[in-house]
Design a protein around this motif. Sequence first.
Motif, PDB file in Angstrom:
ATOM      1  N   ARG A 161      48.977  60.871 -13.060  1.00  0.00           N
ATOM      2  CA  ARG A 161      48.325  60.789 -11.749  1.00  0.00           C
ATOM      3  C   ARG A 161      47.958  59.344 -11.414  1.00  0.00           C
ATOM      4  O   ARG A 161      48.251  58.849 -10.318  1.00  0.00           O
ATOM      5  CB  ARG A 161      47.070  61.662 -11.759  1.00  0.00           C
ATOM      6  N   MET A 162      47.303  58.665 -12.363  1.00  0.00           N
ATOM      7  CA  MET A 162      46.926  57.276 -12.113  1.00  0.00           C
ATOM      8  C   MET A 162      48.156  56.405 -11.913  1.00  0.00           C
ATOM      9  O   MET A 162      48.186  55.528 -11.035  1.00  0.00           O
ATOM     10  CB  MET A 162      46.082  56.749 -13.284  1.00  0.00           C
ATOM     11  N   GLY A 163      49.199  56.654 -12.719  1.00  0.00           N
ATOM     12  CA  GLY A 163      50.422  55.870 -12.586  1.00  0.00           C
ATOM     13  C   GLY A 163      51.060  56.024 -11.217  1.00  0.00           C
ATOM     14  O   GLY A 163      51.474  55.034 -10.589  1.00  0.00           O
ATOM     15  N   SER A 164      51.138  57.267 -10.723  1.00  0.00           N
ATOM     16  CA  SER A 164      51.761  57.500  -9.422  1.00  0.00           C
ATOM     17  C   SER A 164      50.943  56.876  -8.297  1.00  0.00           C
ATOM     18  O   SER A 164      51.497  56.395  -7.303  1.00  0.00           O
ATOM     19  CB  SER A 164      51.941  59.006  -9.176  1.00  0.00           C
ATOM     20  N   ILE A 165      49.609  56.862  -8.449  1.00  0.00           N
ATOM     21  CA  ILE A 165      48.755  56.262  -7.419  1.00  0.00           C
ATOM     22  C   ILE A 165      48.873  54.737  -7.438  1.00  0.00           C
ATOM     23  O   ILE A 165      48.962  54.096  -6.389  1.00  0.00           O
ATOM     24  CB  ILE A 165      47.291  56.710  -7.610  1.00  0.00           C
ATOM     25  N   PHE A 166      48.862  54.150  -8.638  1.00  0.00           N
ATOM     26  CA  PHE A 166      49.081  52.700  -8.737  1.00  0.00           C
ATOM     27  C   PHE A 166      50.427  52.319  -8.115  1.00  0.00           C
ATOM     28  O   PHE A 166      50.529  51.322  -7.386  1.00  0.00           O
ATOM     29  CB  PHE A 166      49.065  52.264 -10.211  1.00  0.00           C
ATOM     30  N   PHE A 167      51.443  53.107  -8.407  1.00  0.00           N
ATOM     31  CA  PHE A 167      52.774  52.836  -7.874  1.00  0.00           C
ATOM     32  C   PHE A 167      52.778  52.945  -6.349  1.00  0.00           C
ATOM     33  O   PHE A 167      53.358  52.106  -5.644  1.00  0.00           O
ATOM     34  CB  PHE A 167      53.779  53.820  -8.479  1.00  0.00           C
ATOM     35  N   GLY A 168      52.107  53.980  -5.809  1.00  0.00           N
ATOM     36  CA  GLY A 168      52.059  54.164  -4.362  1.00  0.00           C
ATOM     37  C   GLY A 168      51.380  53.013  -3.647  1.00  0.00           C
ATOM     38  O   GLY A 168      51.857  52.539  -2.610  1.00  0.00           O
ATOM     39  N   ILE A 169      50.260  52.549  -4.196  1.00  0.00           N
ATOM     40  CA  ILE A 169      49.541  51.443  -3.556  1.00  0.00           C
ATOM     41  C   ILE A 169      50.345  50.149  -3.651  1.00  0.00           C
ATOM     42  O   ILE A 169      50.330  49.319  -2.739  1.00  0.00           O
ATOM     43  CB  ILE A 169      48.134  51.269  -4.179  1.00  0.00           C
ATOM     44  N   ALA A 170      51.091  49.978  -4.738  1.00  0.00           N
ATOM     45  CA  ALA A 170      51.895  48.767  -4.898  1.00  0.00           C
ATOM     46  C   ALA A 170      53.030  48.724  -3.880  1.00  0.00           C
ATOM     47  O   ALA A 170      53.374  47.652  -3.362  1.00  0.00           O
ATOM     48  CB  ALA A 170      52.460  48.691  -6.314  1.00  0.00           C
TER      49      ALA A 170
END
Length: 522
Positions: free
Chosen positions: A133-142
């Motif tokens: 979950r955290m990885g996908s959110i970090f990726f989305g914001i990037a």
Amino acid sequence: MSNLRVIDIAIIFLYLLSMIGVGLYFSRKNRTASQFTKASGKIPGWALGLSLYATFLSSNTFLGVPGKAFGTNWNSFTFSISMPLAAIAASRYFIPFYRKIGSVSAYTNLENRFGTWARTYAVVCFLLTQLARMGSIFFGIAISLQALTELSMSSIMIVMGICIIVYTVLGGIEAVIWTEVVQGVIKTFGAILILALILKDLPGGIKDVIDVGLREQKFSLGSFNANLSESTFWVVLLYGFFINLNNFGMDQNYVQRYHAAPSEKEARKSVWLCVYIYVPASLLFFFIGTSLFAYYQHHPEMLNHVREVAANEKLAAKSGQSIAEISRSLKPEDYGDKVMPNFMVNKIPSGLLGLIISAILSAAMSSISSSMNASATVFTEDIYKRYFKRDVNERQNIRILYIATVVFGIFGMGAGLAMIGVKSVLDIWWELSGIFAGGMLGLFLLGLISKSSKNTEAIIATLIGIFVILWMTFPSVIPERLAFLRSPFHKNMIIVVGTLSIFLAGTIMAKLRSQKVDHAID
């Protein structure tokens, strides 16, 4: 930062500074583990409901949902339709259950029912889910910020990660909840503002969106055929029901909020408030995606840069082709996640752009900080105290919570870096969450519903469930000559089939054992 004006940078900087300030303010209250993990049970239900809403409304929703609606249709909105069904189970069964047992960890009951292995197994599944979950959110914001700055995606993740870690460590769950209340409002305002700016530049306004949407079947919820091998309405409905059942029933992010409420009634209120707000809010984001599709129909020249960026990402995988050739072969679903950042760069005026970026940052920060706090709580309660040191004083407890929060924040950034290059942030999150959640929801339901099931049945049922999940997750492992043995189900059915495999296998074995005992007595 060539695409950002000084005023935008100033607004973003002030927002990040204010989040750290919130952490510093609440750090004065975090003298005990109870304050850090459940705010001593003093948060009102309305605030918890807005907090849950903000947790659901991550950057996966803010960027992934419009991208999905742009690239395909409203099939994924069926996920939101399933939320009230899961909320009924949460308010009637899960909240009273967790309030009664009193443990801040969602997984203590599994040890009481089936033994240490069950608790540890569920904790591992939960932690893997949170990393995804955290990885996908970090990726989305990037993805979003890369379009606005000259920074690499990895640099964006690292800078954001440091800010999130600082404010989460300092403030604890109370800072997370109250900032989520504010962030929920900011996110919703940002979405409405984006939609208004899109409609403003469409000659026919909403009518254009409806006309294009109907012509291109963008409002479709998917096929209603009973086909479980494709992303039909029923597949997404089943996926949504089971994943939301897992969220409300087993996710530490939610269970902690049940304990943060002063009463059971307030905890129930928080769940329903979350549902009442999130369902129409998600509809808003799907409409934004369709509006963007209509907008780019009128301004096709603006897609050139989006296609070029997407083509560059695929260049390595399609060696021998030029960027122009790859660009022409791309479909809308191949670059859906990039259309809203592209619109923001080109069409949102200075000043407002800073506010909207702050809204996207708030979507990411609230969800990641919530996951970090929940992961640290679970690690401390279910792993450290269980296997390393049972008797810890308050000071040691807080120190472990701080350290665990930092470590999981770093691991979350690492997961985000590993996702660079995936096609859809929403797809990757749905797939990973289904895999990890499917392995623990069935065990939880088995322990809660099947009162006669015992440890042996639970172990065998869990092994069966793991085998089924692996079978559905890695079909390519099965050689071509045995292709008939591959899973016929869509990947979103992993959590459904995995959960039912564990629950039904355990229940049936317990029933057979009971009948055998009754027969022996007779």
